[in-house]
Design a protein around this motif. Structure first.
Motif, mmCIF file in Angstrom:
data_model
loop_
_atom_site.group_PDB
_atom_site.id
_atom_site.type_symbol
_atom_site.label_atom_id
_atom_site.label_comp_id
_atom_site.label_asym_id
_atom_site.label_seq_id
_atom_site.Cartn_x
_atom_site.Cartn_y
_atom_site.Cartn_z
ATOM 1 N N UNK A 208 71.705 27.808 -15.811
ATOM 2 C CA UNK A 208 70.417 28.511 -15.757
ATOM 3 C C UNK A 208 70.316 29.356 -14.491
ATOM 4 N N UNK A 209 70.764 28.790 -13.361
ATOM 5 C CA UNK A 209 70.748 29.567 -12.117
ATOM 6 C C UNK A 209 71.638 30.801 -12.229
ATOM 7 N N UNK A 210 72.746 30.636 -12.906
ATOM 8 C CA UNK A 210 73.641 31.782 -13.111
ATOM 9 C C UNK A 210 72.923 32.889 -13.881
ATOM 10 N N UNK A 211 72.240 32.512 -14.955
ATOM 11 C CA UNK A 211 71.533 33.512 -15.769
ATOM 12 C C UNK A 211 70.336 34.094 -15.013
ATOM 13 N N UNK A 212 69.666 33.250 -14.200
ATOM 14 C CA UNK A 212 68.533 33.753 -13.418
ATOM 15 C C UNK A 212 68.976 34.855 -12.464
ATOM 16 N N UNK A 213 70.121 34.642 -11.835
ATOM 17 C CA UNK A 213 70.580 35.574 -10.814
ATOM 18 C C UNK A 213 71.266 36.815 -11.389
ATOM 19 N N UNK A 214 71.965 36.656 -12.510
ATOM 20 C CA UNK A 214 72.767 37.779 -12.999
ATOM 21 C C UNK A 214 72.403 38.262 -14.407
ATOM 22 N N UNK A 215 71.815 37.415 -15.225
ATOM 23 C CA UNK A 215 71.451 37.833 -16.586
ATOM 24 C C UNK A 215 70.076 37.268 -16.979
ATOM 25 N N UNK A 226 59.087 33.868 -17.970
ATOM 26 C CA UNK A 226 58.335 35.062 -17.635
ATOM 27 C C UNK A 226 58.812 35.682 -16.330
ATOM 28 N N UNK A 227 58.472 36.955 -16.178
ATOM 29 C CA UNK A 227 58.963 37.718 -15.034
ATOM 30 C C UNK A 227 58.515 37.117 -13.704
ATOM 31 N N UNK A 228 57.244 36.607 -13.639
ATOM 32 C CA UNK A 228 56.762 36.071 -12.374
ATOM 33 C C UNK A 228 57.518 34.805 -11.979
ATOM 34 N N UNK A 229 58.070 34.076 -12.983
ATOM 35 C CA UNK A 229 58.841 32.879 -12.680
ATOM 36 C C UNK A 229 60.189 33.245 -12.060
ATOM 37 N N UNK A 230 60.792 34.345 -12.518
ATOM 38 C CA UNK A 230 62.010 34.842 -11.874
ATOM 39 C C UNK A 230 61.719 35.276 -10.444
ATOM 40 N N UNK A 231 60.576 35.923 -10.258
ATOM 41 C CA UNK A 231 60.212 36.434 -8.937
ATOM 42 C C UNK A 231 60.120 35.308 -7.920
ATOM 43 N N UNK A 232 59.673 34.135 -8.371
ATOM 44 C CA UNK A 232 59.575 33.001 -7.457
ATOM 45 C C UNK A 232 60.959 32.562 -6.976
ATOM 46 N N UNK A 233 61.937 32.607 -7.864
ATOM 47 C CA UNK A 233 63.300 32.244 -7.485
ATOM 48 C C UNK A 233 63.867 33.257 -6.499
ATOM 49 N N UNK A 346 62.625 25.086 1.497
ATOM 50 C CA UNK A 346 63.700 24.249 0.971
ATOM 51 C C UNK A 346 63.773 24.324 -0.548
ATOM 52 N N UNK A 347 62.619 24.513 -1.198
ATOM 53 C CA UNK A 347 62.538 24.564 -2.653
ATOM 54 C C UNK A 347 61.694 25.766 -3.073
ATOM 55 N N UNK A 348 61.855 26.215 -4.323
ATOM 56 C CA UNK A 348 61.046 27.351 -4.799
ATOM 57 C C UNK A 348 59.566 26.985 -4.872
ATOM 58 N N UNK A 349 58.702 27.989 -4.767
ATOM 59 C CA UNK A 349 57.261 27.781 -4.882
ATOM 60 C C UNK A 349 56.899 27.555 -6.341
ATOM 61 N N UNK A 350 56.250 26.428 -6.620
ATOM 62 C CA UNK A 350 55.898 26.087 -8.001
ATOM 63 C C UNK A 350 54.413 25.824 -8.198
ATOM 64 N N UNK A 351 53.624 25.872 -7.147
ATOM 65 C CA UNK A 351 52.193 25.638 -7.299
ATOM 66 C C UNK A 351 51.814 24.184 -7.435
ATOM 67 N N UNK A 352 52.643 23.295 -6.912
ATOM 68 C CA UNK A 352 52.345 21.862 -6.957
ATOM 69 C C UNK A 352 51.601 21.465 -5.684
ATOM 70 N N UNK A 353 50.421 20.840 -5.806
ATOM 71 C CA UNK A 353 49.628 20.476 -4.615
ATOM 72 C C UNK A 353 50.182 19.246 -3.904
ATOM 73 N N UNK A 354 49.759 19.072 -2.656
ATOM 74 C CA UNK A 354 50.124 17.881 -1.889
ATOM 75 C C UNK A 354 49.147 16.768 -2.249
#
Length: 390
Positions: A208-215, A226-233, A346-354
């Protein structure tokens, strides 16, 4: 005070009460500072206190339910949660508007927004605990066949709500998966089954990371990403190249935490502008104002919370309760690790609260509901030094 009242008081986990009170204080201190930056007009602190009162009410109700009652309620609340998630998809915009590009909340006049997925996390924990407990009660002879069937049942209980949230709320979907993995590890399923599955899972994540970065177009077409989810990565991997757009939040968070250094700038002294700092990025506020020392104290409170829940789970001789403890630990641990991890890059932003600290009624009530299960265990099952049963 009667002997019965004394007995009831001794069954309350005061260590857990103290930890929750300290997290409450940390939440109030951080939110009060966050809302004073001038970008906010609402009194988030007052609302958070109200939600804590409501959460305390939830605990006082659930603590009265023993394991048999919790088992009986499990599939009713699980079904209610699934129905709420399903209705959220088809609900009109008047009661379920799209907020920040996602349709995750019901909005009620005079009450505010309610996010049903926060409660479904706890319902999944109940459902998986019930599934594992019933399976082992019916299958006393453990074989690869029975283990594989248990794995299928665990997957089905998790995948139904997962399918309903993954398109709109990737962060919550990851929490569901974390809970499922935690329950699988404690379920006793043979590693002869788990090892190939987890190896395949790791390979799939790599692909999946391979496809996120290159395809990325492949994931858009076949998985509906969705496009905004790619943008977070992308902004996670190279935040400073996207600091004017999707990387803005992360770069500001890194600047805020880094500028706090060892002891922080002092309470109320904030020089770094950080939007929505009272919610998902509350840890950045702590890091800037109280530095490494303050952030470490907050993290230590979460370690104590996990320790206390683990202690309760190890003391009880009720397997259903033990499974519940693992589910709650998995949920809280993932929340803390993911939230803090995303604020420091350290990790991607996912909108998870503390948990228990970030502002948010649904999140706080969901966490209080989970903790109420732990209070219930201690209330109904005491530890006896020379006893073999509770």
């Amino acid at each position: 005070m009667t002997s019965n009242q004394k007995n009831n008081n001794s069954r309350v986990d005061y260590g857990l009460v103290l930890i929750l009170f300290l997290l409450f204080l940390a939440s109030c201190i951080a939110i009060y500072s966050a809302q004073s930056t001038g970008q906010y007009l609402e009194n988030f602190l007052a609302k958070q206190i109200v939600w804590y009162v409501v959460g305390t009410g939830i605990i006082t109700v659930v603590i009265r339910l023993d394991s048999d009652q919790l088992k009986k309620l499990t599939w009713y609340v699980y079904g209610l949660g699934i129905a709420a998630l399903g209705f959220l998809i088809v609900a009109p915009a008047s009661i379920a508007p799209v907020i920040n590009g996602a349709k995750n909340w019901f909005v009620f006049p005079g009450i505010g927004s309610i996010q049903p997925s926060e409660f479904v996390k706890v319902f999944i924990i109940l459902g998986l605990s019930r599934i594992i407990y019933d399976h082992h009660q019916k299958n006393t002879l453990k074989t690869l066949g029975t283990d594989f069937w248990l794995l299928i049942k665990i997957g089905l209980v998790t995948m139904l709500p997962l399918a309903l949230v993954i398109r709109e709320d990737l962060g919550t979907a990851l929490v569901f998966i974390a809970i499922m993995f935690g329950m699988i590890f404690i379920s006793g399923i043979s590693w002869k089954i788990l090892l190939p599955i987890f190896t395949t899972g790791v390979s799939l994540v790599g692909a999946i990371f391979y496809f996120v970065l290159w395809h990325p177009e492949v994931l858009e077409k076949y998985l509906g990403v969705r496009e905004y989810q790619f943008a977070r990565i992308y902004s996670w991997l190279d935040p400073y190249n996207y600091q004017s757009t999707t990387g803005f939040q992360l770069t500001r968070s890194l600047l805020a935490i880094g500028s706090g250094e060892t002891t922080g700038k002092g309470y109320g002294v904030r020089d770094v502008y950080l939007p929505e700092s009272h919610t998902d990025f509350i840890f950045s506020v702590v890091g800037e104002e109280f530095g490494f020392v303050g952030a470490s104290i907050l993290i230590s409170l979460f370690f104590l919370l996990i320790y206390q829940i683990t202690k309760v789970g190890m003391e009880t001789k009720n397997d259903f309760y033990s499974y519940l403890c693992v589910g709650v630990i998995s949920m809280i641990t993932f929340h803390v690790f993911q939230n803090i991890g995303m604020t420091i890059g350290l990790l991607p932003i996912t909108g998870i609260p503390l948990p228990f600290v970030s502002y948010g009624g649904s999140s706080l009530m969901g966490n209080m509901l989970a903790i109420s299960l732990i209070f219930s265990m201690r209330y109904h099952y005491k530890k006896y030094m020379f006893s073999t049963s509770d």
